[in-house]
Design an enzyme around this catalytic site. Sequence first.
Site, short mmCIF file in Angstrom:
data_model
loop_
_atom_site.label_atom_id
_atom_site.label_comp_id
_atom_site.label_asym_id
_atom_site.label_seq_id
_atom_site.Cartn_x
_atom_site.Cartn_y
_atom_site.Cartn_z
N ASP A 118 48.08 52.00 39.02
CA ASP A 118 47.76 50.59 39.26
C ASP A 118 46.72 50.42 40.37
O ASP A 118 46.20 49.33 40.57
CB ASP A 118 49.04 49.82 39.59
CG ASP A 118 48.87 48.32 39.48
OD1 ASP A 118 47.84 47.89 38.91
OD2 ASP A 118 49.76 47.58 39.94
N ARG A 123 39.78 50.94 42.63
CA ARG A 123 39.03 51.80 43.55
C ARG A 123 38.52 53.05 42.86
O ARG A 123 37.50 53.61 43.25
CB ARG A 123 39.89 52.12 44.78
CG ARG A 123 41.13 52.90 44.47
CD ARG A 123 42.14 52.84 45.60
NE ARG A 123 42.86 51.55 45.65
CZ ARG A 123 43.80 51.25 46.54
NH1 ARG A 123 44.13 52.13 47.47
NH2 ARG A 123 44.39 50.09 46.51
N LYS A 147 52.80 47.10 35.79
CA LYS A 147 53.13 45.93 36.60
C LYS A 147 54.32 45.21 36.01
O LYS A 147 54.59 45.30 34.81
CB LYS A 147 51.93 44.96 36.61
CG LYS A 147 50.77 45.38 37.49
CD LYS A 147 49.70 44.30 37.50
CE LYS A 147 48.48 44.71 38.27
NZ LYS A 147 48.69 44.89 39.71
N ASP A 150 44.29 44.38 33.75
CA ASP A 150 44.98 45.37 34.57
C ASP A 150 46.49 45.26 34.35
O ASP A 150 47.18 44.48 34.99
CB ASP A 150 44.64 45.15 36.05
CG ASP A 150 45.32 46.16 36.96
OD1 ASP A 150 45.84 47.17 36.43
OD2 ASP A 150 45.33 45.95 38.19
N1 BES Z 1 44.05 44.13 40.42
C1 BES Z 1 45.03 44.49 41.37
C2 BES Z 1 44.95 43.66 42.65
C3 BES Z 1 45.25 42.19 42.51
C4 BES Z 1 46.52 41.70 42.77
C5 BES Z 1 44.26 41.29 42.19
C6 BES Z 1 46.79 40.37 42.68
C7 BES Z 1 44.53 39.94 42.09
C8 BES Z 1 45.79 39.47 42.35
C9 BES Z 1 44.87 45.95 41.77
O1 BES Z 1 44.36 46.78 40.79
C10 BES Z 1 46.24 46.46 42.08
O2 BES Z 1 47.04 46.53 41.21
N2 BES Z 1 46.46 46.84 43.34
C11 BES Z 1 47.71 47.36 43.74
C12 BES Z 1 47.42 48.58 44.59
C13 BES Z 1 48.64 49.38 44.94
C14 BES Z 1 49.19 50.06 43.71
C15 BES Z 1 48.25 50.39 45.97
C16 BES Z 1 48.42 46.29 44.55
O3 BES Z 1 47.76 45.56 45.29
O4 BES Z 1 49.63 46.14 44.39
ZN ZN Z 2 43.21 45.89 39.36
MN MN Z 3 45.89 47.54 39.50
#
Ligand code: BES
Ligand code: ZN
Ligand code: MN
Length: 504
Positions: free
Chosen positions: A354, A358, A284, A277
Amino acid sequence: MRFEITGEALESLSADAVVEGLYQEDEPKIGEGYLPPELGKAVLSELKRRQFDSKEGEVCVLPLLGNKKIKYLIVVGVGKKRNYEQDQLRSIGAKAVKAANGIKIKKLIFHPDLIKRAKDVAEGVQGLTEGVELGSYNFSSYKKHTAQEGAKKHKLEDVVFVSLDRQIKSKIEKGLETGKMASEAVCLARDLVNTPSMDMHPDQMAFVAQSLAGRGTGITCKVIDKTGMEKLGMRASIAVGQGSVFETKLIHLVYHPATKKKDLKKIALVGKAVTFDSGGLSLKSAEHMIDMKIDMAGAASVLGVFKALPHLNLNVEVHGVFIAVENMPSGSAYRPGDVVSAMDGTTIEVENTDAEGRITLADAIAYSALKIKPDAIIDLATLTGAVIIALGSDVTALLSSNKELKSALINAANSAHESMWELPLYQPYKDLIKSKIADVKNVGGRPGGVITAALFLEKFTHNIPWAHLDIAGPSYCEKETRPEWVIGGTGWGVRLLLNYLKNL
Ligand code: BES
Ligand code: ZN
Ligand code: MN
């Protein structure tokens, strides 16, 4: 690890170390029956000098200089409890094996008292075995020296359980078998999570799933490629993967029980399987990207469960569903602002590329609900960073609107000692994921981020009892905050799910 169960008395055995539990009591005893009494006394006074309080989990390693048959004592504090729960024995096993590897020894004996005092012998030995196997887990496939013999030299190899009581031997054997099998399942999940994304890409995830199926396993595995997914209408998941050089794949495993009862239950386990990711075009930062090979941990735990299923003889039909996909930025990547449609026709406005998990889960959950029609759907996903802010890095969030499913999962988590806490599926927050141009949007802002992510998923469950586990915290660890964890993937959820399926 090689395990041995012996009926011989401790005094006749030789090993590098004996593991003993020490209580908080007025006249503690140690080394009885196998150490010369003076040595036992000397050990006790040394423990006193070191201010060893026998608090639960405290460990002390002492060399028995000059003693012939046993070279070290590994003393584990057991507090005041005289009957061990499974989790206490799991911790003792893990702490003992970590201490043993710290002093580079090869063979240890667990004192028979540890087994004798288990509340339930089979469950206790299962815990002890899991502690040993999980605590000695070591991911070294990417180290040059592992190919050479030298690397294995300083690792524990032999573990001996002593039981003078012949009647309980079969219980010990049973516990040992169950413990080994559960650990193998957890370690598979850990391996998958620890493998770098360059090797654990969508094709590899599909390959691993297929290798768990086949003759004699009761497992079948379907891999549906991009064309097949297009036919199913999974445009949302395809969009997430369209910036990657790897093709997105839908994987569907089924475990068919050998004997079919009338009221056979059907359970779908859905895992997030984003093999890397990067965040996509909503890229990121380097700091947040570094761990993102772990973003398929949900699917890894589902695969771990399937590793164990052929040995369990459960009367339940288990489905494992995941969409293996890589989230990358490129000229062909999906964009913020795009609107994509999921398998059930629901349109999703992509506000942030990101929040990809979901989107892929929307298809995987809708597929489970509409094609499999199970009695329950449980999804495991490293879904949000927000869950780590809410619950820290050791605890999973549970969100579900089904009371029965929720309490079954809480029971299973308690007996597995995998920490989980419920957060509310607070319906009014659905307003936060309303889109102006589509049916729903994929982000709801920072406040309540775990809840809005779950509410998004709920839209695709089509009223099938469903529970969501946000495992972003405990799916991997940077510190060994639990005795059985080793830095890296933890395999969180495998033992919980195995308990849940057994209890059905
Ligand atoms: N894979 C990440 C969530 C994650 C963060 C897993 C840290 C393990 C450790 C997920 O896809 C993500 O990036 N979520 C974002 C969502 C936001 C853009 C609404 C997040 O949590 O920042
Ligand atoms: Zn993710
Ligand atoms: Mn993500």
